[in-house]
Design an enzyme around this catalytic site. Structure first.
Site, PDB file in Angstrom:
ATOM      1  N   THR A 269      45.663  40.701  38.998  1.00 24.24           N
ATOM      2  CA  THR A 269      44.145  40.350  38.164  1.00 24.24           C
ATOM      3  C   THR A 269      45.311  38.868  36.814  1.00 24.24           C
ATOM      4  O   THR A 269      45.992  39.880  36.444  1.00 24.24           O
ATOM      5  CB  THR A 269      43.707  41.260  37.208  1.00 24.24           C
ATOM      6  OG1 THR A 269      42.590  42.300  37.981  1.00 24.24           O
ATOM      7  CG2 THR A 269      42.311  40.786  35.678  1.00 24.24           C
TER       8      THR A 269
ATOM      9  N   HIS B  90      35.612  38.491  33.647  1.00 24.59           N
ATOM     10  CA  HIS B  90      35.806  40.045  33.729  1.00 24.59           C
ATOM     11  C   HIS B  90      34.453  40.535  33.106  1.00 24.59           C
ATOM     12  O   HIS B  90      34.401  41.639  32.260  1.00 24.59           O
ATOM     13  CB  HIS B  90      37.357  39.825  32.497  1.00 24.59           C
ATOM     14  CG  HIS B  90      38.032  41.400  33.043  1.00 24.59           C
ATOM     15  ND1 HIS B  90      39.292  41.165  33.311  1.00 24.59           N
ATOM     16  CD2 HIS B  90      38.279  42.032  32.272  1.00 24.59           C
ATOM     17  CE1 HIS B  90      39.393  42.620  33.476  1.00 24.59           C
ATOM     18  NE2 HIS B  90      39.216  42.926  32.948  1.00 24.59           N
TER      19      HIS B  90
ATOM     20  N   SER C 148      41.829  50.604  39.672  1.00 24.84           N
ATOM     21  CA  SER C 148      42.606  49.565  38.346  1.00 24.84           C
ATOM     22  C   SER C 148      43.760  50.875  38.426  1.00 24.84           C
ATOM     23  O   SER C 148      43.881  51.377  38.428  1.00 24.84           O
ATOM     24  CB  SER C 148      41.619  50.183  36.873  1.00 24.84           C
ATOM     25  OG  SER C 148      41.798  49.019  35.988  1.00 24.84           O
TER      26      SER C 148
END
Length: 418
Positions: free
Chosen positions: A192, A306, A142
């Site tokens: 994202t 998410h 991430s």
């Protein structure tokens, strides 16, 4: 009269016969190994993680936005399926391998991107990447990870590493991360798009959860039965983030200060120019957007809300899957996350057209339960369930799975729109 004994001439067993029955299993002295071996499901790992992790860190992983309806609905959607097995097929061997986004995976699932991972366990992304590499599945780092791009590459030097990107207000930081990931040999970029602002994660607010964790009377009281977690946290290197220049505040406050709600198609085009590998968009929640992304030339997409951590009451990705695959599946690869807690969930997703799936919480439950060994146990549990489900469905490869193997049972049926 009493019933006749069907075994006349009973006699006491010989000592040698008793010895066969009284085999004592050698005890496992390693407490971590003993805990993990006893975990048979992801729910078992979650129970261990809850016992061993302070409430604020556990709830950050376990919780979702607002009333947590999206997460509960996503998990319920996987429970509300009926599987239809074939019969009289040789399934002595099954092949779970697949190709996704231009490369191989030993299983139809990989590790999803998770932020602030070293708060769950000090080994954080290092443990996840190493365990994923050993299992032959992809690992996703991430933007808000607590290990650098280069450190993840070192932990998983020969496996597939993916990078999840947020485009932030400070564009130079985001674009610099893209270039670093490319130099490090990451093969897929996961852009994202569902986080213009932070969702209202109420557990974090109620727990006073901040980055880095702050000691208070409440956190100290919660830490007393979990001294090992605080020992690990306080003796490990200081938390550092590749994309955040400053910390202090709740996760929501940090996200709101960093994320840019003005991100548009133009940013997608810029990233496409910067990134030499496969470009995948994560956070797709409508058929119309899936169709538009194909027109924009992306290499794949992840249906995701998410993990229920952004917009509560968002669409359930597993419910959306058949419609998206029917619309764009011939033109791009469709992956799925949110709510996966069992290998049967993964098999059902593949049967309905998903090329791949990603697991986040399931991986983190394993991490909290036992570091890298816990992640390996989570991967093993899901892998065993995938194999067993395929054998019981009597299919030998993922390609043999199809919609005929799954019925999605209806619980929430939309009312007609006016």
């Amino acid at each position: 009269m009493p019933p006749r004994d069907p075994f006349p001439g009973r006699q006491l067993p010989r000592p040698s016969e008793l010895a066969e029955l009284l085999r004592v299993k050698r005890p496992t002295l390693n407490a971590r190994r003993r805990r993990l071996d006893a975990a048979l499901t992801i729910e078992d790992l979650r129970a261990i993680a809850k016992r061993r992790t302070p409430a604020a860190a556990f709830d950050y992983t376990d919780g979702a936005a607002e009333g947590e309806l999206s997460l509960r609905r996503a998990r319920q959607a996987f429970r509300d399926i009926e599987l239809h097995p074939s019969i009289l097929r040789d399934v002595s061997r099954v092949d779970t391998s697949t190709t996704v986004f231009g490369g191989p995976s030993a299983q139809p699932f990989g590790i999803a991107p998770t932020g602030f991972t070293r708060l769950m366990h000090t080994h954080g992304e290092h443990a996840g990447a190493a365990a994923a590499g050993a299992a032959g599945i992809p690992f996703t780092l991430s933007t808000l990870g607590t290990a650098s791009i280069e450190d993840v590459k070192a932990a998983n030097p020969d496996g597939r590493n993916w990078f999840q990107l947020y485009v932030m207000k400070q564009r130079d930081i985001s674009f610099g991360l893209v270039e670093r990931a490319a130099r490090a040999g990451f093969d897929t970029l996961m852009f994202t798009v569902d986080t213009p602002v932070a969702g209202a994660r109420l557990r974090d607010t109620r727990n006073g959860f901040s980055i880095p964790p702050q000691l208070s009377l409440r956190t100290i009281a919660n830490a007393v039965p979990r001294p090992w977690w605080w020992y690990d946290f306080l003796t490990a290197p200081r938390l550092e983030f590749a994309s955040l220049s400053s910390t202090g505040g709740t996760v929501g406050q940090l996200l709101d200060s960093a994320m840019d709600p003005s991100v548009t198609d133009a940013d997608l085009a810029t990233i496409r120019e910067l990134w030499p590998g496969r470009l995948v968009v994560k956070g797709v929640q409508t058929v119309a957007d899936a169709r538009r992304l194909v027109d924009l030339g992306v290499d794949g997409m992840v249906l995701s809300n998410h993990g229920g951590r952004q917009l509560d009451r968002a669409p359930v990705p597993f419910h959306l899957l058949p419609d998206v695959v029917r619309e764009v599946g011939a033109h791009t690869e469709v992956a799925l996350d949110t709510g996966i807690m069992n290998g049967a969930d993964i098999v059902a997703s593949v049967a309905l057209g998903a090329r791949f799936t990603l697991v986040g919480r399931a991986y983190l439950y394993g991490l909290m339960a036992g570091g890298q060994e816990g992640v390996a146990r989570a991967i093993a549990i899901l892998s065993e369930q995938v194999v067993r489900t395929m054998k019981l469905l009597q299919v030998t490869t993922l390609e043999e799975l199809g919609p005929q193997h799954v019925t999605q049972l209806q619980r929430l049926v939309p009312r007609p729109r006016p």
